[in-house]
Design an enzyme around this catalytic site. Structure first.
Site, mmCIF file in Angstrom:
data_model
loop_
_atom_site.group_PDB
_atom_site.id
_atom_site.type_symbol
_atom_site.label_atom_id
_atom_site.label_comp_id
_atom_site.label_asym_id
_atom_site.label_seq_id
_atom_site.Cartn_x
_atom_site.Cartn_y
_atom_site.Cartn_z
ATOM 1 N N LYS A 105 -24.354 21.515 -8.125
ATOM 2 C CA LYS A 105 -25.597 20.778 -7.859
ATOM 3 C C LYS A 105 -26.698 21.786 -7.609
ATOM 4 O O LYS A 105 -26.438 22.914 -7.199
ATOM 5 C CB LYS A 105 -25.434 19.893 -6.613
ATOM 6 C CG LYS A 105 -26.352 18.697 -6.583
ATOM 7 C CD LYS A 105 -25.851 17.614 -7.522
ATOM 8 C CE LYS A 105 -26.646 16.350 -7.414
ATOM 9 N NZ LYS A 105 -25.932 15.235 -8.057
HETATM 10 P P1 NAD Z 1 -34.759 8.821 -9.555
HETATM 11 O O1 NAD Z 1 -35.629 9.976 -9.249
HETATM 12 O O2 NAD Z 1 -34.798 8.236 -10.922
HETATM 13 O O3 NAD Z 1 -35.059 7.641 -8.508
HETATM 14 C C1 NAD Z 1 -35.021 7.853 -7.120
HETATM 15 C C2 NAD Z 1 -35.536 6.631 -6.388
HETATM 16 O O4 NAD Z 1 -35.427 6.863 -4.976
HETATM 17 C C3 NAD Z 1 -37.000 6.311 -6.644
HETATM 18 O O5 NAD Z 1 -37.120 4.913 -6.705
HETATM 19 C C4 NAD Z 1 -37.722 6.867 -5.414
HETATM 20 O O6 NAD Z 1 -38.932 6.191 -5.132
HETATM 21 C C5 NAD Z 1 -36.679 6.614 -4.350
HETATM 22 N N1 NAD Z 1 -36.803 7.536 -3.195
HETATM 23 C C6 NAD Z 1 -37.034 8.867 -3.195
HETATM 24 N N2 NAD Z 1 -37.088 9.341 -1.932
HETATM 25 C C7 NAD Z 1 -36.864 8.283 -1.133
HETATM 26 C C8 NAD Z 1 -36.786 8.108 0.276
HETATM 27 N N3 NAD Z 1 -36.957 9.148 1.107
HETATM 28 N N4 NAD Z 1 -36.514 6.860 0.749
HETATM 29 C C9 NAD Z 1 -36.339 5.809 -0.090
HETATM 30 N N5 NAD Z 1 -36.414 5.919 -1.424
HETATM 31 C C10 NAD Z 1 -36.671 7.117 -1.926
HETATM 32 O O7 NAD Z 1 -33.267 9.274 -9.169
HETATM 33 P P2 NAD Z 1 -31.896 8.640 -9.692
HETATM 34 O O8 NAD Z 1 -31.442 9.445 -10.848
HETATM 35 O O9 NAD Z 1 -32.032 7.177 -9.803
HETATM 36 O O10 NAD Z 1 -30.901 9.012 -8.479
HETATM 37 C C11 NAD Z 1 -30.801 8.204 -7.315
HETATM 38 C C12 NAD Z 1 -29.530 8.544 -6.553
HETATM 39 O O11 NAD Z 1 -28.394 8.330 -7.403
HETATM 40 C C13 NAD Z 1 -29.407 9.976 -6.058
HETATM 41 O O12 NAD Z 1 -28.719 10.003 -4.834
HETATM 42 C C14 NAD Z 1 -28.566 10.649 -7.127
HETATM 43 O O13 NAD Z 1 -27.879 11.796 -6.652
HETATM 44 C C15 NAD Z 1 -27.604 9.514 -7.448
HETATM 45 N N6 NAD Z 1 -26.967 9.607 -8.756
HETATM 46 C C16 NAD Z 1 -27.708 9.684 -9.894
HETATM 47 C C17 NAD Z 1 -27.065 9.722 -11.118
HETATM 48 C C18 NAD Z 1 -27.837 9.715 -12.423
HETATM 49 O O14 NAD Z 1 -27.204 9.581 -13.470
HETATM 50 N N7 NAD Z 1 -29.170 9.811 -12.424
HETATM 51 C C19 NAD Z 1 -25.671 9.722 -11.186
HETATM 52 C C20 NAD Z 1 -24.931 9.631 -9.988
HETATM 53 C C21 NAD Z 1 -25.602 9.574 -8.791
#
Ligand code: NAD
Length: 418
Positions: A105
């Site tokens: 990561k």
């Molecule tokens: P993204 O950047 O597309 O979206 C993140 C979202 O979280 C946004 O809506 C943002 O406004 C919100 N956010 C950011 N900071 C915040 C806070 N302090 N409080 C509340 N909301 C907040 O990211 P993503 O790719 O959707 O990832 C979201 C989560 O899922 C992360 O924990 C990431 O590690 C996990 N994840 C992502 C993937 C992937 O394929 N993208 C896979 C597995 C896990």
């Protein structure tokens, strides 16, 4: 009281898995510590002529089962400790769903919303300039995470290919136009729905009619809302960093997604839909709404010992990585809230990343149907393994998932030797 961080949370869960498997302290340490941790300084000429300096991180945890694999996060709160915890989680996640990767990561401690497109591109390319020797299709393969998406992956691919030649396999989650896979963008959200559906079907229940609240409306949150809505669930609340909307009768998911993509915020649907039952909700109170399934899809450690007693869901599906602290996890278990752990729940993303990488190495492109069929098959198998192990041994789903994954990592690590 000690801070409830994703690092302390991971160590608590992992130590307990190692103890229950009978591993000694030296084995636990060996499996816990990262193979390599890197921090680099990234200076940037801002558009206004000033100079800013950001920190870039990459933690490569284990590669006994395959190349290091994990997301790149662009978020101001990212630090080495957070990257360490998230890298370890990736090692267990790839082992649990049996894809031939290790765990990593990293990212940059910047707020992408405060950077212009030019600044973001320069910073992303600078990341590759500093770290290209440590990544590669058979070495370490980054993917999108919070604050990054296909565009950042395309810049990384381009910068890396300038040095090493055409290398689509260096990143996953890239645009289709540069070798991305059909179904990758929706994979994590689709996967969350498949895991929940498989779990509930096994218990003689269904997804239809369940009231769902989702925190975070980026890649994971949006696709989870759509996938659960398509299966007949009622999405009653969604929110972003800046707030969101709640309708106990169920939101029009397509309308909310369209408004979010159009306006860049979730304030739009309240004003435009005219439905009097829709009310604003902030991202802390969303967690405490009355619902059947709560799905945190934003950042780590949002459910702690402080708010866990007030949660009113029956299931908590971990879309984000490490959204529930170890202390909160124990409290929720005592209260009968079933937590579906991140390493299972959100593993659809890394499964389709593996499919993307495999297609890139073979220079082939699978149809969307093939990607979705293979995703469903793999996640159903992993979910049933976890559910059955939990039932057989009286474990929580997290304990069962950690135990299965940890045993696989340990076996690979020790059989290869060091
Ligand atoms: P993204 O950047 O597309 O979206 C993140 C979202 O979280 C946004 O809506 C943002 O406004 C919100 N956010 C950011 N900071 C915040 C806070 N302090 N409080 C509340 N909301 C907040 O990211 P993503 O790719 O959707 O990832 C979201 C989560 O899922 C992360 O924990 C990431 O590690 C996990 N994840 C992502 C993937 C992937 O394929 N993208 C896979 C597995 C896990």
């Amino acid at each position: 009281m000690a801070a409830e961080t994703s690092r302390s949370t991971f160590e608590t869960f992992f130590e307990s898995a190692c103890t229950s498997l009978g591993y000694d302290a030296a084995t636990f340490e060996l499996l816990l510590l990262a193979s390599r941790e890197v921090r680099a300084e990234l200076p940037l000429h801002r558009d206004d002529g000033s100079i800013a300096v950001f920190n870039a991180y990459r933690v490569q945890h284990h590669n006994a089962r395959g190349p290091y694999k994990g997301g790149l996060r662009f978020h101001p709160e990212l630090d080495l400790d957070e990257a360490r915890a998230l890298a370890c989680l990736m090692t267990l996640k790839t082992a649990l769903v049996e894809v031939p990767f290790g765990g990593a990561k990293g990212g940059i401690d910047c707020d992408p919303a405060g950077l212009s497109a030019r600044e973001l591109e320069l910073l992303t390319r600078k990341f590759v300039e500093r770290l290209h020797r440590l990544i590669g299709p058979n070495l370490d393969i980054p993917a999108p995470d919070v604050g990054t998406g296909p565009q950042e992956m395309a810049w990384i691919q381009d910068e890396y290919s300038k040095i090493y030649g055409y290398s689509p396999g260096v990143v996953t989650g890239k645009p289709i136009a540069t070798g991305g896979s059909l179904g990758r963008a929706s994979a994590t959200g689709e996967g969350l729905a498949i895991v929940l559906e498989t779990l509930l079907t096994h218990r003689g229940e269904g997804v239809e009619g369940l009231r769902v609240a989702i925190q975070g409306f980026g890649n994971v949150g949006r696709h989870t809302a759509r996938a659960l809505h398509e299966r007949g669930a009622r999405v009653v609340a969604v929110c972003d960093r800046d707030g969101g909307v709640h309708d106990p009768g169920g939101l029009d998911v397509a309308d909310v997604v369209a408004a979010r993509l159009r306006d860049g915020s979730l304030a739009g649907p309240t004003a435009s839909s005219g439905a009097s039952t829709i009310v604003p909700v902030d991202n802390a109170s969303l967690l405490e709404l009355d619902c059947d399934v709560l799905v945190p899809c934003a950042v780590s450690s949002v459910v702690t010992s402080a708010n866990a007693p007030r949660l009113r869901c029956r299931y908590l599906l971990e879309g984000a990585n490490s959204p529930v602290t170890a202390e909160a996890d124990a409290l929720l278990r005592r209260r009968g809230v079933e937590v579906v752990p991140d390493i299972l729940a959100n593993s659809g993303g890394v499964v389709v990343s593996y499919f993307e990488w495999a297609q890139n190495l073979q220079q082939v492109a699978w149809s969307l149907e093939e990607v979705q069929h293979r995703l469903r098959e793999r996640l159903q198998r992993a979910t049933l393994q976890v559910v059955e192990a939990a039932a057989d041994e009286g474990l929580s789903l997290r304990e069962a998932a950690y135990r299965i994954a940890t045993a696989r990592v340990k076996e690979a690590f020790f059989v290869a030797g060091f």
